[in-house]
Design a protein around this motif. Structure first.
Motif, PDB file in Angstrom:
ATOM      1  N   LEU A 106      83.278 109.423 -48.542  1.00 23.57           N
ATOM      2  CA  LEU A 106      82.755 108.581 -49.884  1.00 23.57           C
ATOM      3  C   LEU A 106      81.369 108.757 -49.796  1.00 23.57           C
ATOM      4  O   LEU A 106      80.537 108.401 -48.754  1.00 23.57           O
ATOM      5  N   LEU A 107      80.602 108.582 -50.875  1.00 25.82           N
ATOM      6  CA  LEU A 107      79.167 108.876 -50.888  1.00 25.82           C
ATOM      7  C   LEU A 107      78.819 107.787 -51.843  1.00 25.82           C
ATOM      8  O   LEU A 107      79.035 107.665 -53.048  1.00 25.82           O
ATOM      9  N   SER A 108      77.849 107.057 -51.385  1.00 24.43           N
ATOM     10  CA  SER A 108      77.302 106.019 -52.370  1.00 24.43           C
ATOM     11  C   SER A 108      76.084 106.439 -53.185  1.00 24.43           C
ATOM     12  O   SER A 108      75.768 105.757 -54.169  1.00 24.43           O
ATOM     13  N   ASP A 109      75.489 107.571 -52.703  1.00 24.42           N
ATOM     14  CA  ASP A 109      74.241 108.005 -53.346  1.00 24.42           C
ATOM     15  C   ASP A 109      74.720 108.899 -54.942  1.00 24.42           C
ATOM     16  O   ASP A 109      73.819 109.315 -55.608  1.00 24.42           O
TER      17      ASP A 109
ATOM     18  N   LEU B 273      87.589 101.551 -55.973  1.00 26.14           N
ATOM     19  CA  LEU B 273      86.379 101.784 -55.039  1.00 26.14           C
ATOM     20  C   LEU B 273      85.056 102.006 -55.815  1.00 26.14           C
ATOM     21  O   LEU B 273      84.355 103.109 -55.572  1.00 26.14           O
ATOM     22  N   LYS B 274      84.642 101.225 -56.588  1.00 25.95           N
ATOM     23  CA  LYS B 274      83.766 101.188 -57.450  1.00 25.95           C
ATOM     24  C   LYS B 274      82.190 101.583 -56.946  1.00 25.95           C
ATOM     25  O   LYS B 274      81.762 101.358 -55.690  1.00 25.95           O
ATOM     26  N   GLY B 275      81.442 102.328 -57.718  1.00 27.16           N
ATOM     27  CA  GLY B 275      80.239 102.834 -57.276  1.00 27.16           C
ATOM     28  C   GLY B 275      79.990 103.795 -56.219  1.00 27.16           C
ATOM     29  O   GLY B 275      79.208 103.832 -55.465  1.00 27.16           O
ATOM     30  N   VAL B 276      81.292 104.700 -56.044  1.00 26.04           N
ATOM     31  CA  VAL B 276      81.063 105.749 -54.780  1.00 26.04           C
ATOM     32  C   VAL B 276      81.301 106.948 -55.536  1.00 26.04           C
ATOM     33  O   VAL B 276      82.102 107.015 -56.341  1.00 26.04           O
TER      34      VAL B 276
ATOM     35  N   ARG C 136      89.378 105.804 -57.138  1.00 29.43           N
ATOM     36  CA  ARG C 136      87.848 105.511 -57.374  1.00 29.43           C
ATOM     37  C   ARG C 136      87.801 104.483 -58.040  1.00 29.43           C
ATOM     38  O   ARG C 136      86.752 103.534 -58.025  1.00 29.43           O
TER      39      ARG C 136
ATOM     40  N   ASN D 223      77.832 109.891 -57.879  1.00 24.02           N
ATOM     41  CA  ASN D 223      79.156 109.172 -58.618  1.00 24.02           C
ATOM     42  C   ASN D 223      79.991 110.032 -59.250  1.00 24.02           C
ATOM     43  O   ASN D 223      80.621 109.969 -60.185  1.00 24.02           O
TER      44      ASN D 223
END
Lengths: 288, 288
Positions: free
Chosen positions: A46-49, A78-81, A75, A51
């Motif tokens: 999972l990458l937060s930077d 799993l919002k925003g990743v 996803r 989308n």
């Protein structure tokens, strides 16, 4: 955040009968096949930077519509990743080893580490996307179960039974490349014939559920429905004295159950043909 | 002729809701529990010179109505033979560890070596005899599956889902002897209450399927239905700071999921009570 590695076995279909219903969850096939210890390992990052979804197959970035669609559905919760999917394939694609289903299922299982999900809640997304994209009907539920399986009823919650083994058998498979099956699967009359033959094989296997009968019925199935490829026919015939074998549905491949003692003899026969040899244990436990 | 050894794991029920139907095949329970790596090993001997069934439990000849009835049903297909059943039990009887179901299932699987039978065809006899003799409703199907299971629907072909584990948990269980539950299970009003509570727990667990929630709901279930034994209450309370635990349904026993790191602390608490301690791995694969 990175998931642990999850695994789904390769799956070879011996015979099948499609059963299409209104929902992808209920849709599937009955039939018989075997899960092999070679399959697909998947890790999800999972990458937060970012989308987006990126899929790597054996380290190389690839277009992978099934994996992308599955990731998209998880996803949504799993919002925003962003998601990076890493598939490590031990089995060839397009040869009838269920690589697509194994990738879909092992990927879905990875998301259980980020979201509270049961085994079936994970498998549901894998099965539905496989059915919707027409990449498989019975692979995911078989790969969830493992062993030499008899799919007695269809769909995500279908009854998947197992042939019990009192001896250690290996699966010898042999792949000679791809075949075009599109025209067969688009032919309505042919599909009716496949359905009828598959149902007959299912009944006969449940009456005598042994590995030998599973191969015998698979062979009868492939001959009767006329998908029996000429090159494959030769390999099956050559192996006949050592071990019963049949064509993999659907790939230009052959599979057989072989005892350790007979392996050398079978290999010496197969080596005279040109193709890729796989020797696998039966994966009795299914995906994890 | 002697079968190979077959195994079925012990099974601890956290909460349940009985669902009774017309046939034993369809009858069962929904709920949740866990299979442990300690269970029952069984070997079957066919004897052509006698015509009776004899059951040995840990080497000693015993009356065992469930095993005798199961053997009788398989013997109908194996004419003219006697059967000696050898059960080797690693779990106590009558303490809520599903010993009866484990014996029934491991025994049934042994017959697959003398008759061509699938996994479900074997399990069918075990499940039906358990239901008919009122020794169990959900043990056999859970033991067939393994893991921390959620029985979403009932009966032989019910949906048995699994909670997925991303960490290695052990099952710590502690048995303080037997309790009398006959009067509860014969009380219709009580049974209605149990049914309702069990259904609620099932819904809540499916919404948040984690080991922690499984124990929390099991605890709520046992408290609300009032089967919570006083001695057991004390043990559960004492363990509270280290690890959530709950009463085993139905036995005077406690169970808990514990990480390796917390085991010593939990043991030091439990050792101040008088009873038998079991430390088991979760049996993820089910019976074989």
């Amino acid at each position: 955040m990175r998931s642990h590695s999850h695994f789904a076995p390769g799956h070879i279909t011996g015979f099948f009968s499609p059963r299409i219903h209104e929902t992808p969850e209920a849709t599937g096939s009955v039939g018989a096949g075997v899960c092999i210890a070679h399959g697909v390992y998947t890790v999800v990052e999972l990458l937060s930077d970012i989308n987006t979804v990126t899929v790597y197959i054996n380290g190389k970035k690839e277009d992978a519509p099934v994996s992308e669609e599955i990731s998209k559905r998880f996803r949504e919760k799993l919002k925003g990743v962003g998601v990076a999917v890493h598939h490590d394939l031990e089995i060839p694609v397009g040869a009838g080893f269920g690589a697509s289903g194994a990738a879909a299922l092992s990927l879905s299982l990875c998301f259980s580490e980020f979201l509270p999900l049961t085994r079936y809640q994970c498998a549901k997304i894998a099965h539905e996307v496989e059915v919707e994209t027409k990449t498989g009907l019975g692979d995911v539920v078989s790969q969830l179960r493992g062993g030499i399986e008899i799919r007695v009823s269809e769909g995500l919650y279908g009854i998947v039974d197992n042939i019990l083994l009192d001896k250690k058998l290996k699966v010898l498979s042999f792949s000679m490349g791809e075949i075009k099956t599109d025209n067969i699967l688009k032919d309505d009359k042919k599909m009716e014939e496949i359905k009828k033959e598959g149902e007959k094989c299912l009944r006969d296997l449940l009456a005598q559920p042994t590995p030998e009968n599973m191969i015998t019925l698979s062979k009868r199935f492939s001959e009767r429905i006329g998908i029996h490829d000429e090159d494959i026919k030769e390999v099956v015939k050559a192996l006949d004295g050592v071990s019963l074998s049949s064509m993999v549905m659907l790939g230009k491949s052959v599979f057989s159950f072989i005892r350790e003692d007979d392996m050398q003899e079978a290999l010496s026969i197969i080596e005279s043909f040109s193709g890729a040899i796989f020797i696998s244990d039966i994966q009795e436990g299914g995906a994890w």
